[in-house]
Design a protein around this motif. Structure first.
Motif, PDB file in Angstrom:
ATOM      1  N   MET A  53       0.806  -1.228   0.000  1.00  0.00           N
ATOM      2  CA  MET A  53       0.000   0.000   0.000  1.00  0.00           C
ATOM      3  C   MET A  53       0.842   1.282   0.000  1.00  0.00           C
ATOM      4  SD  MET A  53      -3.273  -1.166   0.199  1.00  0.00           S
ATOM      5  CE  MET A  53      -4.362   0.072   0.906  1.00  0.00           C
ATOM      6  N   ARG A  56      -1.406   3.063  -4.021  1.00  0.00           N
ATOM      7  CA  ARG A  56      -2.695   2.372  -4.032  1.00  0.00           C
ATOM      8  C   ARG A  56      -3.638   3.244  -4.863  1.00  0.00           C
ATOM      9  NH1 ARG A  56      -4.961   6.413  -2.713  1.00  0.00           N
ATOM     10  NH2 ARG A  56      -6.841   5.177  -2.568  1.00  0.00           N
ATOM     11  N   GLY A  57      -4.861   2.692  -5.098  1.00  0.00           N
ATOM     12  CA  GLY A  57      -5.769   3.359  -6.028  1.00  0.00           C
ATOM     13  C   GLY A  57      -5.563   2.721  -7.390  1.00  0.00           C
ATOM     14  N   ALA A  58      -6.665   2.300  -8.006  1.00  0.00           N
ATOM     15  CA  ALA A  58      -6.568   1.454  -9.198  1.00  0.00           C
ATOM     16  C   ALA A  58      -5.674   2.030 -10.306  1.00  0.00           C
ATOM     17  CB  ALA A  58      -7.970   1.134  -9.711  1.00  0.00           C
ATOM     18  N   PRO A  59      -5.910   3.270 -10.769  1.00  0.00           N
ATOM     19  CA  PRO A  59      -5.069   3.755 -11.873  1.00  0.00           C
ATOM     20  C   PRO A  59      -3.598   3.913 -11.472  1.00  0.00           C
ATOM     21  CG  PRO A  59      -7.118   5.002 -11.742  1.00  0.00           C
ATOM     22  CD  PRO A  59      -7.031   4.192 -10.488  1.00  0.00           C
ATOM     23  N   ARG A  99      -1.720  -7.288  -6.394  1.00  0.00           N
ATOM     24  CA  ARG A  99      -3.067  -7.094  -5.816  1.00  0.00           C
ATOM     25  C   ARG A  99      -4.086  -7.594  -6.850  1.00  0.00           C
ATOM     26  NH1 ARG A  99      -4.406  -1.526  -2.913  1.00  0.00           N
ATOM     27  NH2 ARG A  99      -5.995  -2.835  -1.936  1.00  0.00           N
ATOM     28  N   CYS A 164     -13.133   6.606   0.501  1.00  0.00           N
ATOM     29  CA  CYS A 164     -11.754   6.228   0.183  1.00  0.00           C
ATOM     30  C   CYS A 164     -10.987   7.433  -0.369  1.00  0.00           C
ATOM     31  CB  CYS A 164     -11.719   5.049  -0.786  1.00  0.00           C
ATOM     32  SG  CYS A 164     -10.108   4.211  -0.874  1.00  0.00           S
ATOM     33  N   THR A 166      -9.662   8.919  -4.069  1.00  0.00           N
ATOM     34  CA  THR A 166      -9.745   8.757  -5.519  1.00  0.00           C
ATOM     35  C   THR A 166      -9.092   9.943  -6.217  1.00  0.00           C
ATOM     36  OG1 THR A 166     -11.851   9.895  -5.573  1.00  0.00           O
ATOM     37  CG2 THR A 166     -11.938   7.503  -5.285  1.00  0.00           C
ATOM     38  N   THR A 171      -4.166   8.119  -8.718  1.00  0.00           N
ATOM     39  CA  THR A 171      -4.206   8.157 -10.189  1.00  0.00           C
ATOM     40  C   THR A 171      -2.928   8.805 -10.725  1.00  0.00           C
ATOM     41  OG1 THR A 171      -5.204  10.359 -10.232  1.00  0.00           O
ATOM     42  CG2 THR A 171      -6.733   8.491 -10.085  1.00  0.00           C
ATOM     43  N   THR A 176     -10.259  10.572 -10.049  1.00  0.00           N
ATOM     44  CA  THR A 176     -11.489  10.110 -10.704  1.00  0.00           C
ATOM     45  C   THR A 176     -12.676  10.798 -10.014  1.00  0.00           C
ATOM     46  OG1 THR A 176     -11.500   8.146  -9.277  1.00  0.00           O
ATOM     47  CG2 THR A 176     -10.467   7.932 -11.456  1.00  0.00           C
ATOM     48  N   GLN A 203      -7.915   5.934   4.226  1.00  0.00           N
ATOM     49  CA  GLN A 203      -7.564   6.714   3.025  1.00  0.00           C
ATOM     50  C   GLN A 203      -8.321   8.050   2.992  1.00  0.00           C
ATOM     51  OE1 GLN A 203      -8.339   3.465   3.013  1.00  0.00           O
ATOM     52  NE2 GLN A 203      -7.299   2.325   1.409  1.00  0.00           N
ATOM     53  N   SER A 243     -13.734   3.450  -8.733  1.00  0.00           N
ATOM     54  CA  SER A 243     -13.914   1.999  -8.831  1.00  0.00           C
ATOM     55  C   SER A 243     -12.587   1.319  -9.117  1.00  0.00           C
ATOM     56  CB  SER A 243     -14.907   1.656  -9.939  1.00  0.00           C
ATOM     57  OG  SER A 243     -14.976   0.244 -10.112  1.00  0.00           O
ATOM     58  N   ASP A 244     -12.492   0.080  -8.670  1.00  0.00           N
ATOM     59  CA  ASP A 244     -11.327  -0.760  -8.985  1.00  0.00           C
ATOM     60  C   ASP A 244     -11.598  -1.681 -10.154  1.00  0.00           C
ATOM     61  OD1 ASP A 244     -10.876   0.093  -6.076  1.00  0.00           O
ATOM     62  OD2 ASP A 244      -8.956  -0.697  -6.760  1.00  0.00           O
ATOM     63  N   ASN A 254     -15.582  -1.486  -5.522  1.00  0.00           N
ATOM     64  CA  ASN A 254     -14.838  -0.345  -4.974  1.00  0.00           C
ATOM     65  C   ASN A 254     -14.592  -0.605  -3.490  1.00  0.00           C
ATOM     66  OD1 ASN A 254     -13.606   2.266  -5.321  1.00  0.00           O
ATOM     67  ND2 ASN A 254     -15.276   3.118  -4.112  1.00  0.00           N
ATOM     68  N   LYS A 255     -13.901   0.299  -2.862  1.00  0.00           N
ATOM     69  CA  LYS A 255     -13.503   0.165  -1.451  1.00  0.00           C
ATOM     70  C   LYS A 255     -14.657  -0.306  -0.575  1.00  0.00           C
ATOM     71  CE  LYS A 255     -10.290   0.583  -0.026  1.00  0.00           C
ATOM     72  NZ  LYS A 255      -9.461  -0.641   0.145  1.00  0.00           N
ATOM     73  N   PHE A 321     -12.701  -4.703  -0.636  1.00  0.00           N
ATOM     74  CA  PHE A 321     -13.596  -4.127  -1.650  1.00  0.00           C
ATOM     75  C   PHE A 321     -14.958  -4.786  -1.524  1.00  0.00           C
ATOM     76  CE2 PHE A 321      -9.270  -3.941  -3.316  1.00  0.00           C
ATOM     77  CZ  PHE A 321      -9.149  -2.581  -3.535  1.00  0.00           C
TER      78      PHE A 321
HETATM   79  O1  MRU Z   1      -7.187  -0.247  -1.294  1.00  0.00           O
HETATM   80  P1  MRU Z   1      -7.039   0.979  -2.139  1.00  0.00           P
HETATM   81  O2  MRU Z   1      -6.674   2.203  -1.374  1.00  0.00           O
HETATM   82  O3  MRU Z   1      -6.133   0.726  -3.331  1.00  0.00           O
HETATM   83  O4  MRU Z   1      -8.491   1.217  -2.725  1.00  0.00           O
HETATM   84  C1  MRU Z   1      -8.705   2.286  -3.613  1.00  0.00           C
HETATM   85  C2  MRU Z   1     -10.138   2.467  -3.974  1.00  0.00           C
HETATM   86  O5  MRU Z   1     -10.987   1.711  -3.565  1.00  0.00           O
HETATM   87  C3  MRU Z   1     -10.480   3.572  -4.909  1.00  0.00           C
HETATM   88  O6  MRU Z   1     -11.776   4.023  -4.673  1.00  0.00           O
HETATM   89  C4  MRU Z   1     -10.387   3.053  -6.359  1.00  0.00           C
HETATM   90  O7  MRU Z   1      -9.139   2.496  -6.611  1.00  0.00           O
HETATM   91  C5  MRU Z   1     -10.670   4.103  -7.356  1.00  0.00           C
HETATM   92  S1  MRU Z   1      -9.441   5.360  -7.247  1.00  0.00           S
HETATM   93  C6  MRU Z   1      -9.235   6.212  -8.529  1.00  0.00           C
END
Ligand code: MRU
Length: 354
Positions: A53, A56-59, A99, A164, A166, A171, A176, A203, A243-244, A254-255, A321
């Protein structure tokens, strides 16, 4: 992990930094108290940082992995200029195992792998680096576009709830859901952001609040369990989340806690927006049941800030999630446009319109 302090002002768009041919990840475990970076030297250290971690965060995970492929290729090419490909495949696997839920990770690795298949020159590193930079820059541009599109849905001034983090930290920059909030605030459509603190990693409290305070956007933190009461109290027109992974029928992972927010939002007549780039849409997942949900160690729930808080002997369930069914989502905003009341047909049309 190798911690370094860089002589630059730390901003939210520096979650992933490629500088002087090195990869630095802003250590998000330590924010907001300390602003230091972890330097990654190969695929293994990049994957370890993602798992731990640091980033973190999908993008942001996807972008970090793309640079991780560059590091791996550089190392393997230096070790064996003629036979680097098989070892690099092992590195891609290590990165992919970091992950499981954020599909942007697999999307970015797939892009790097597709490029690799077309490379016939001896040294793959320059082309791979150009691709990683393109993934990074595209994410920032997508977020700016989503910000404008998402903001257009909001009639304000109003307060919104988010969950969370975002933002830029999650990113390539801007964010997002937090990008929508930034754009809407700049246009006078949002006046207050209620941010869930987001147990167990906090977060919301540590990262979202850090970003919004720095931007001068009024933010009030809430315990996660306060959100329904906040909706009942009135004045909230939208819940806005990221969203992931979004399945082909519009189900949204998502989280943990997002699903409960969506249920509460529908009950209270509050609209529910998901902002995510098309790299988060997984047309290979038929619905939310096909999305792998990461479970992390029980200690994350049993402790807070590294201190044990739970009664001795208690166990914990720690899925990080959840899946919000598509019928609770009013709008998915991507860089391509807005999908109102998402369903399988609308997602297919949206993705087919590339
Ligand atoms: O466990 P994390 O902190 O990676 O979770 C992140 C989230 O759940 C975000 O909402 C998601 O990645 C979208 S962020 C642009």
């Amino acid at each position: 992990m190798k911690e370094v302090t860089l002589d630059i002002p730390v901003t939210a768009d520096l979650a992933v930094l490629w500088r002087d041919d090195r990869l630095y990840l802003l250590d998000q475990r330590l924010l907001p108290r300390r602003e230091v970076f972890i330097e990654c030297s190969d695929a293994a250290t990049t994957a370890a940082a993602i798992r731990a971690m640091v980033v973190r965060g999908a993008p942001a995970i996807g972008i970090a992995a793309a640079y991780g492929v560059v590091l791996a290729a550089r190392q393997r090419f230096a070790q064996d200029a003629a036979g680097w490909r098989p070892a690099l495949e092992d590195d891609l696997r290590v990165l992919a195992e970091s992950r499981p839920t954020a599909v942007n990770l697999f999307w970015a690795i797939a892009r790097m792998r597709e490029l690799l298949a077309t490379l016939h020159e001896a040294n793959p590193v320059p082309a791979l680096l150009a691709e990683a930079v393109a993934i990074h820059q595209r994410d920032l541009a997508d977020n700016r576009r989503m910000g404008e599109l998402g903001a257009s849905l909001i009639t304000g001034p109003t307060a919104v709830i988010t969950h969370c983090n975002t933002g830029g930290l999650a990113t390539g920059g801007w964010g997002t859901a937090l990008g929508v909030i930034r754009s809407a605030h700049a246009q006078g459509r949002i006046d207050t952001v209620y941010a869930d603190e987001t147990r167990p990693w906090l977060q919301g409290a540590r990262l979202t609040a850090w970003e919004l305070v720095r931007d001068g956007i009024p933010v009030k933190l809430m315990a996660d369990g306060a959100a329904a009461a906040r909706m009942a109290a009135g004045g909230i027109s939208w819940v806005i989340v990221g969203s992931d992974r979004i399945a082909a029928n519009g189900d949204v992972a998502n989280k943990i806690g997002t699903y409960g927010l969506a249920v509460a939002a529908r009950y209270h007549g509050v609209r529910f927006m998901v902002a995510a780039p098309t790299s988060t849409i997984d047309m290979g997942a038929a619905d939310g049941r096909a999305i792998p949900i990461e479970e992390r160690p029980a200690e994350e729930v049993l402790q807070c800030g590294g201190q044990r808080i739970a009664a001795d002997g208690a166990g914990a369930w720690n899925p990080v999630f959840d899946v919000t069914p598509a019928n609770l989502v009013d709008a998915i905003v991507t860089e391509r446009g807005i999908i109102e009341r998402p369903d399988r047909a609308r997602l297919a049309a949206h993705m087919g319109a590339a």
